[in-house]
Structures are given as C-alpha cells and as structure tokens.
Design a protein around this motif. Structure first.
Motif, PDB file in Angstrom:
ATOM      1  N   ALA A   1      11.098   0.942  -4.237  1.00  0.00           N
ATOM      2  CA  ALA A   1      10.750   1.935  -3.291  1.00  0.00           C
ATOM      3  C   ALA A   1      11.555   3.170  -3.418  1.00  0.00           C
ATOM      4  O   ALA A   1      11.513   3.777  -2.249  1.00  0.00           O
ATOM      5  CB  ALA A   1      10.821   1.328  -1.744  1.00  0.00           C
ATOM      6  N   CYS A   2      11.857   3.360  -4.364  1.00  0.00           N
ATOM      7  CA  CYS A   2      12.773   4.646  -4.536  1.00  0.00           C
ATOM      8  C   CYS A   2      12.901   5.363  -6.078  1.00  0.00           C
ATOM      9  O   CYS A   2      12.344   4.371  -6.779  1.00  0.00           O
ATOM     10  CB  CYS A   2      14.185   4.531  -3.967  1.00  0.00           C
ATOM     11  SG  CYS A   2      15.027   3.598  -5.167  1.00  0.00           S
ATOM     12  N   ILE A   3      13.043   6.627  -5.990  1.00  0.00           N
ATOM     13  CA  ILE A   3      13.332   7.119  -7.318  1.00  0.00           C
ATOM     14  C   ILE A   3      14.418   7.440  -7.644  1.00  0.00           C
ATOM     15  O   ILE A   3      14.998   8.284  -7.005  1.00  0.00           O
ATOM     16  CB  ILE A   3      12.320   8.314  -7.392  1.00  0.00           C
ATOM     17  CG1 ILE A   3      10.913   8.028  -7.283  1.00  0.00           C
ATOM     18  CG2 ILE A   3      12.290   9.057  -8.717  1.00  0.00           C
ATOM     19  CD1 ILE A   3       9.617   9.124  -7.343  1.00  0.00           C
ATOM     20  N   PRO A   4      15.316   6.754  -8.534  1.00  0.00           N
ATOM     21  CA  PRO A   4      16.599   7.303  -9.040  1.00  0.00           C
ATOM     22  C   PRO A   4      16.713   8.633  -9.409  1.00  0.00           C
ATOM     23  O   PRO A   4      16.083   8.615 -10.337  1.00  0.00           O
ATOM     24  CB  PRO A   4      17.082   6.101  -9.917  1.00  0.00           C
ATOM     25  CG  PRO A   4      15.978   4.821  -9.672  1.00  0.00           C
ATOM     26  CD  PRO A   4      14.897   5.787  -9.293  1.00  0.00           C
ATOM     27  N   LEU A   5      17.700   9.330  -8.710  1.00  0.00           N
ATOM     28  CA  LEU A   5      17.939  10.626  -9.329  1.00  0.00           C
ATOM     29  C   LEU A   5      19.272  10.933  -9.924  1.00  0.00           C
ATOM     30  O   LEU A   5      19.761  12.121 -10.308  1.00  0.00           O
ATOM     31  CB  LEU A   5      17.723  11.664  -8.347  1.00  0.00           C
ATOM     32  CG  LEU A   5      16.291  11.832  -7.618  1.00  0.00           C
ATOM     33  CD1 LEU A   5      16.262  12.691  -6.702  1.00  0.00           C
ATOM     34  CD2 LEU A   5      15.141  12.064  -8.644  1.00  0.00           C
ATOM     35  N   GLY A   6      20.207   9.799  -9.826  1.00  0.00           N
ATOM     36  CA  GLY A   6      21.429   9.841 -10.544  1.00  0.00           C
ATOM     37  C   GLY A   6      22.353  10.084  -9.504  1.00  0.00           C
ATOM     38  O   GLY A   6      22.281   9.786  -8.338  1.00  0.00           O
TER      39      GLY A   6
END
Length: 222
Positions: A1-6
């Motif tokens: 449900a999310c996009i990891p961006l660091g």
C-alpha cells in the motif's frame, strides 16, 4: 500500500516527483495500492472519535461496525478484477452505466433516471449507513457496479449488480459475485433476479448462490 522512498532525511523533491509520476502513469498499480490500503483501514475513524467525544464505549468487533462498514469488506483485487468503494467522483460513471441500452431492462424500475434524479439519489446514498456501492474494474477499466442494502428485519444484505455492456459475457458478474460472497461469508446475501434475466441467474448460481424461488437467490452465512 506504499512506495518506499528511503530514509526520510535524504528524500528530496525530485524523488517525490518521480514516484508520484510513476504511479500516476500506472493505473493498475494505483488500483492495487488503493485496494490494499482499503484492506488495512477499517473506515471507522469517525465512529471512534464520536465515541470518545460522547464518552461511550466503542466495540471493535463486528457488532461495533456500521452495516456500511461491514459491506466494505467486499473490496479487493484479484487477477485483474478489482472492487472498491464508490466515491463522489464516480457519480457520472454510474449514471452512464444505467443509461446504456438495456442496462435496466430487468430492474424493478426499468426506466433510466434523469441526471438530476441520479445526482440526488447518489448524494443520499453516499451518506447512508445501510447501503454500500462498489465500483468494479476489469484490468483498470470501469466494468460495472455492485450494491449491498442491509435489511435489518431479516438480517441480510440484498445484492444488486450491473455490468457494463462492453464487459458482459466475459464472466465478470460471476467473478464479482463469487468474490463478494467469499469476503462476506459471515453474512447472508440475497438477490431478486428476474426469471427473464437468464445470464444473471446463471451468474448467481455459478457464484454459489442457491435458488430458493423462481426469482430469489441466497448465499447463507457460513
């Protein structure tokens, strides 16, 4: 449900922009994220706040949910088919579905509504706690709608389904009904399906609904 961006301390505007642009271009991924996110949230935040403000206990079990909240469990994604809760922005799409030739031929009221009638009905539906409407997508394309109406006196949900003309004859109705039946297996589902609507009757039967009268199908709570 999310996009990891660091690490949040190193994320810059360019990385944010690239991630948003990527998900905006990939509608399938966006629908999958939305569906998964809906599964992580129970939609009961307003009720919890109201309970705290009113100094009353709030139950997190099934009995503490509104019927609309329970019906939302029908949301999901599987093999290109997705169901999500309808939003105010879907009003026009649902109106177009109902205005397709023959779309309402087997409805209790076969006459298509005017835009004004539909807009009023849709606005009222969006705030009702005993009714839920889901948008059906096939490979990210709007393919129809499903509606669940709670009947308190009989303790079951009445099921209504409409599949768009371009998606009929592809097993979409059966797949949607099977999915909803499985996700709401703790609840009895009932549908009135005209004897003249043979394709719809076959879809309900194939989805595991039992025919208990010439025009009545039921999936009992398990």
């Amino acid at each position: 449900a999310c996009i990891p961006l660091g690490d949040w301390r190193t994320v810059d505007e360019e990385r944010w922009g690239s991630a948003i642009a990527a998900i905006a271009r990939d509608r399938d991924a966006l629908i999958r994220m939305s569906t998964v996110a809906a599964g992580l949230c129970d939609g009961l935040g307003v009720e919890r706040i109201a309970a705290l403000l009113g100094s009353r206990d709030f139950e997190t079990s099934e009995t503490g949910r509104t019927r609309r909240g329970i019906a939302r469990q029908a949301e999901g994604y599987s093999e290109g088919l997705s169901i999500r809760s309808a939003a105010p922005a879907d009003c026009r799409t649902m109106f177009d579905f109902q205005c397709e030739p023959g779309a309402r031929a087997h409805f209790r009221n076969p006459e298509p509504p005017t835009w004004e009638m539909h807009e009023k009905w849709y606005a009222e539906t969006m705030v009702r706690e005993d009714r839920w409407i889901g948008m059906v997508y096939l490979d990210s394309t709007p393919a129809g709608m499903i509606r669940l109406d709670w009947h308190e006196e009989d303790y079951w949900f009445e099921v209504s389904i409409l599949i768009s003309g371009t998606s009929r004859g592809r097993g979409v109705g059966r797949a949607v009904l099977s999915s909803v039946r499985e996700r709401l297996k703790k609840w009895t589902l009932l549908a009135e399906v005209s004897e003249a609507n043979a394709p719809s009757q076959r879809a309900f039967a194939a989805a595991g609904f039992a025919r208990i009268a010439p025009d009545i199908f039921i999936a009992r709570a398990r």
